[in-house]
Design a protein around this motif. Structure first.
Motif, PDB file in Angstrom:
ATOM      1  N   ASP A  23     -23.506 -42.875   7.786  1.00 52.74           N
ATOM      2  CA  ASP A  23     -24.566 -42.862   6.727  1.00 52.74           C
ATOM      3  C   ASP A  23     -25.309 -41.770   6.218  1.00 52.74           C
ATOM      4  N   PRO A  24     -25.400 -41.208   5.025  1.00 50.24           N
ATOM      5  CA  PRO A  24     -26.578 -39.937   5.000  1.00 50.24           C
ATOM      6  C   PRO A  24     -27.705 -40.548   5.728  1.00 50.24           C
ATOM      7  N   SER A  25     -27.909 -41.930   5.651  1.00 50.10           N
ATOM      8  CA  SER A  25     -28.992 -42.513   5.939  1.00 50.10           C
ATOM      9  C   SER A  25     -29.399 -42.673   7.504  1.00 50.10           C
ATOM     10  N   PHE A  26     -28.332 -42.512   8.320  1.00 49.41           N
ATOM     11  CA  PHE A  26     -29.097 -41.845   9.536  1.00 49.41           C
ATOM     12  C   PHE A  26     -28.571 -40.523   9.870  1.00 49.41           C
ATOM     13  N   LEU A  27     -28.858 -40.060   9.406  1.00 47.91           N
ATOM     14  CA  LEU A  27     -28.034 -38.293   8.853  1.00 47.91           C
ATOM     15  C   LEU A  27     -30.212 -37.985   9.047  1.00 47.91           C
ATOM     16  N   SER A  28     -30.414 -38.322   7.964  1.00 48.17           N
ATOM     17  CA  SER A  28     -31.751 -38.519   6.971  1.00 48.17           C
ATOM     18  C   SER A  28     -32.984 -39.079   8.532  1.00 48.17           C
ATOM     19  N   PRO A  85     -18.928 -44.434  17.643  1.00 53.53           N
ATOM     20  CA  PRO A  85     -18.914 -44.243  18.456  1.00 53.53           C
ATOM     21  C   PRO A  85     -18.810 -42.161  17.559  1.00 53.53           C
ATOM     22  N   ALA A  86     -19.094 -42.444  16.596  1.00 52.87           N
ATOM     23  CA  ALA A  86     -18.533 -41.441  15.474  1.00 52.87           C
ATOM     24  C   ALA A  86     -19.863 -40.700  15.912  1.00 52.87           C
ATOM     25  N   GLN A  87     -21.307 -42.257  14.776  1.00 54.32           N
ATOM     26  CA  GLN A  87     -22.430 -41.811  14.797  1.00 54.32           C
ATOM     27  C   GLN A  87     -23.450 -41.607  16.635  1.00 54.32           C
ATOM     28  N   LEU A  88     -22.402 -42.198  17.933  1.00 61.18           N
ATOM     29  CA  LEU A  88     -22.859 -41.367  19.470  1.00 61.18           C
ATOM     30  C   LEU A  88     -22.984 -39.988  18.932  1.00 61.18           C
ATOM     31  N   ALA A  89     -21.291 -40.072  18.687  1.00 60.48           N
ATOM     32  CA  ALA A  89     -21.071 -37.438  18.954  1.00 60.48           C
ATOM     33  C   ALA A  89     -22.138 -36.827  17.964  1.00 60.48           C
TER      34      ALA A  89
END
Length: 636
Positions: A23-28, A85-89
Motif C-alpha cells: 500500500d502506498p501508505s506503507f511505503l510513505s 511477507p511482501a511488506q517485510l521484504a
C-alpha cells in the motif's frame, strides 16, 4: 523501434514490480521512518543526545536501537507484518539501500528473533512483554546460533539447556570455549533479547536442538551468568560483534520455544518431530524468512548501484584519443557492464517476488513433523538449510553472490567515485560479501542442492535445445538453462555411480565431486531466476512496459550465458560459434535497452533522501563538491 510513451498505468505497474504490492501508505511510512534523524536536535544534556558519544561498541547499538524504535513507531506491528511477507521484504530492501548495518540488524531483529517467538512459541501470552518490547524497538533482538569452535556447528550444537524438574525451568550452559556463540550483541547498555539455540537435556537424555528466549543485557549491563567478549571488528559491515558464553543462566519454562514438544509433570518428554534432524529443521524453519527476504535486499541494492553506474557513465566525459569528449556510455564495454548490471538487478527483482511468495506459502501451510522427518532422512548433509527449504536457501545463495558481483562491477565502472563511502557502493558490497557465509553458508548450501539433485536424478530424454529461438529472445536463456541443468546432473550422476561401489563412506563418495555439485547447485538457482524473469514477462500486459523489459530480460540471459560459457561448452550445451555470437547479441540488446533508460532508472532509483549519494545526482561532480570544505592558503 522508438519507445512507446509511458502511461500512468505503466508507472504504477513498474512501481509494483520494484516495490511489491505494498500500500502506498506503507511505503510513505517506511520512507519517513528511514529519513527521521534518530538523534534529537537538542537533548537533556546527557551523552545519549549526541552520536559522537557513541563511537565505541555501545554507539552502534544505541544508534541502531533508536532506528529500530522509529521503525516500530511508524510501521505496523511485527506480528501484522508477518501476515504479509511482501511488506517485510520491502522494509528490509529500503533499509539496505539507506543503511546496510540497519538492514542486517533488522533482519535479525524481525525475521530471526521475533520470527522465532511468533512461529515457535506454544505460549505466546507468556512472552507478550518481550514481544511488545521488541516490536516497539525498546529492546533489540539478536539470534545466537553459530558456535565459534567448529565448522557446521548448526549440525552439532554444543550449548546445553538442562531441564530442572524441581524448579521447572532450564539451566543454560556453554560447556567449553569452542561452544561460545558469535553474534552482534556487544552493546552492553542496550536492552537486548536473544533467541539462543541450545541442545535440550531432559531426564538425562538429549532431546534435540530448540530455541530459548534469553535476556542478554538491560540498561544496567550484562544479565547474570551472561559472559561477553570484547568487540570483534569487521570493517566491511560495522556492527558490535562479540562472543557470548552462558554460565548456569536460568531460563523460565515459558521461554522455551517448544514448537509442540512437551515435558509432562512426571518429567516425561514428547516431541511430534520424529527424529533429531526433524527437530532441527523445525527449529530452523524461521530461516526461510531471511532467505526469502535476501533476494529483495539484493535486488534493491543492485538496482540502486546500477542506476548510479548508469548515471556516472552518462555524465562522465572521456578524453581518449578515439573520441575526445564522448561519454563513457558510448563505449560498448561500459554498456555491457552497466546495462548488464541493470539487467541482473531486474532479474533479482523477479526472483524476489517468487521467493516472497514461497515464504508466504510456507507460513500458510507449515510442514508437518512427519514430512520434516522424511526430508531430514534424505536431504540433510553439509548444512540443515537445503533440507529446510532448498528453493529459498538457493535463492539466498544466488542473491548475495549476484549482488557481490554486480556491486563490484558498478564500483569498478565508477572509478574513484565508486569507492567513496558517501556513495554507498562500498557498504552494499561489504554487506553482501559478509552475507555469503552469514545466514547459511552459500557454498555449503549449493553443495547440498547439487548433491540432492544428483541423488534424485532419473535419467530421461534431455530437454530440447532452444534452436528456434535467437539469444536476443527473453525465453532463450530459461530454456537453455533447463537443458544445461539436466546435462550437468546426468553427467555428475554417472560419475557418482562409478564411485559408489568403491566408496567407503559418504565423504569418500562425494569429496572429489563437491566442486561439480556446487556448480550444479548454483546453476539450479540460476535457472530458477531465469524462469522467474520469463514468468514476469509473461504476466506483463502493459505494452510500454513489455517493450522496455523484454530486452532487459534477454540481456540478463545473454550476459549470464557468457559467464557460464566454459561449463556450457564442456557439456556441449552450446558450441563455440554459439558463444562467439553472444557478444553481438549483447550489443544489439544494449541498443534496445538504451531508449528505455529514463523510464527504467527513474523506477529503479530510490529517493535522494534515502541514499544521499552524490553519484545519483543530476550533476555528480557538483554534488561531491557541495560536501567539501575548502581552505585557501595565505588568507588567515
Amino acid at each position: 523501434m522508438s519507445p512507446l510513451p509511458p502511461t500512468a498505468a505503466t508507472h504504477d505497474t513498474l512501481r509494483q514490480l520494484v516495490h511489491g504490492h505494498c500500500d502506498p501508505s506503507f511505503l510513505s511510512a517506511l520512507h519517513k521512518a528511514l529519513t527521521v534523524d534518530p538523534w534529537p536536535a537538542s537533548g537533556s544534556g546527557s551523552a545519549s543526545a549526541s552520536p559522537s558519544a557513541y563511537g565505541t561498541v555501545g554507539g552502534h547499538g544505541e544508534r541502531l536501537l533508536r532506528r529500530l524504535r522509529v521503525l516500530g513507531e511508524e510501521l505496523p506491528p511485527a506480528r501484522r507484518l508477518f501476515d504479509d511477507p511482501a511488506q517485510l521484504a520491502t522494509l528490509h530492501a529500503w533499509a539496505a539501500v539507506a543503511d546496510p548495518s540497519l538492514c542486517l540488524t533488522a533482519l535479525v531483529h524481525y525475521l530471526l528473533c521475533l520470527g522465532s517467538i511468533d512461529q515457535l512459541s506454544d505460549d505466546p501470552a507468556a512472552l507478550e512483554a518481550h514481544m511488545a518490547a521488541l516490536e516497539s524497538g525498546r529492546a533489540k533482538g539478536v539470534y545466537l546460533i553459530t558456535e565459534v569452535g567448529q565448522a557446521n556447528s548448526h549440525l552439532a550444537t554444543a550449548t546445553r539447556a538442562e531441564f530442572d524438574p524441581v524448579r521447572g525451568d532450564f539451566v543454560l550452559r556453554t560447556p567449553d570455549a569452542r561452544a561460545a556463540k558469535f553474534c552482534s550483541a556487544g552493546s552492553r547498555t542496550v536492552p537486548q533479547t536473544g533467541v539462543v539455540l541450545a541442545r535440550l537435556s531432559a531426564g538425562g537424555t538429549d532431546r534435540g536442538v530448540f530455541a530459548f528466549v534469553v535476556d542478554l543485557t538491560d540498561a544496567d549491563g550484562l544479565r547474570p551468568g551472561v559472559e561477553m567478549s570484547s568487540e570483534l571488528e569487521l570493517g566491511a559491515l560495522p556492527l558490535d560483534y562479540v562472543h557470548i558464553r552462558f554460565h548456569d543462566v536460568r531460563v523460565p519454562f515459558a521461554h522455551w520455544l517448544s514448537d509442540g514438544a512437551r515435558i509432562g509433570g512426571d518429567g516425561g518428554f514428547h516431541d511430534p518431530a520424529a527424529s533429531p534432524d526433524a527437530r532441527l529443521q523445525r527449529t530452523l524453519r524461521v530461516g526461510q524468512g531471511l532467505w526469502a527476504t535476501m533476494p529483495s535486499v539484493a535486488a534493491a541494492t543492485c538496482r540502486q548501484s546500477a542506476v548510479m553506474a548508469v548515471n556516472y557513465a552518462q555524465q562522465r566525459r572521456t578524453q581518449g584519443r578515439f573520441a575526445p569528449g564522448a561519454p563513457l556510455l558510448d563505449y560498448r564495454t561500459q554498456q555491457r557492464a552497466v546495462l548488464g548490471a541493470l539487467a541482473d538487478a531486474f532479474a533479482l527483482t523477479c526472483a524476489a517476488h517468487r521467493a516472497s511468495a514461497l515464504w508466504a506459502e510456507s507460513l500458510a501451510v507449515q510442514a508437518t513433523p512427519s514430512r520434516d522427518a522424511q526430508q531430514a532422512d534424505t536431504a540433510m548433509g553439509f548444512t540443515p538449510w537445503a533440507a529446510v527449504s532448498a528453493p529459498l536457501a538457493g535463492y539466498k545463495a544466488l542473491a548475495v553472490r549476484t549482488a557481490v558481483r554486480v556491486v563490484a562491477d558498478c564500483q569498478r565502472r565508477c572509478g574513484f567515485s565508486g569507492h567513496l563511502d558517501v556513495n554507498g557502493l562500498a557498504g552494499y558490497h561489504g554487506f553482501h560479501h559478509a552475507f555469503d557465509t552469514a545466514g547459511g553458508d552459500s557454498q555449503l548450501i549449493l553443495y547440498d542442492i547439487g548433491r540432492t539433485l544428483v541423488e534424485q536424478h532419473v535419467p530421461a530424454a534431455a530437454p530440447e535445445a532452444p534452436d528456434g529461438l535467437p539469444p536476443t529472445s527473453p525465453h532463450w536463456w530459461p530454456a537453455l538453462a533447463q537443458r544445461h541443468q539436466y546435462l550437468l546432473t546426468d553427467h555428475l550422476r554417472q560419475r557418482r555411480d562409478l564411485r559408489a561401489d568403491n566408496a567407503s563412506d559418504p565423504l569418500d563418495l562425494w569429496n572429489p565431486l563437491l566442486e561439480e555439485a556446487g556448480l550444479l547447485g548454483e546453476l539450479h538457482a540460476t535457472r530458477l531466476m531465469a524462469e522467474d524473469v520469463a514468468h514476469t514477462l509473461t504476466g506483463t500486459t502493459d505494452p510500454v512496459l513489455a517493450q522496455a523489459l523484454a530486452p532487459l530480460a534477454a540481456l540478463h540471459g545473454v550476459t549470464t550465458a557468457r559467464r557460464w560459457a566454459g561449463s556450457l561448452l564442456t557439456r556441449g550445451t552450446l558450441r563455440p560459434p554459439d558463444i562467439d555470437a553472444l557478444a553481438d547479441a549483447a550489443d544489439r540488446l544494449c541498443d534496445a535497452v538504451l531508449p528505455h533508460l529514463p523510464l527504467l532508472t527513474q523506477a529503479f532509483a530510490y529517493p535522494d533522501d534515502i541514499t544521499a549519494a552524490p553519484l545519483a545526482a543530476a550533476d555528480f561532480n557538483a554534488a561531491v563538491d557541495s560536501t567539501l570544505q575548502w581552505t585557501l592558503g595565505g588568507t588567515a
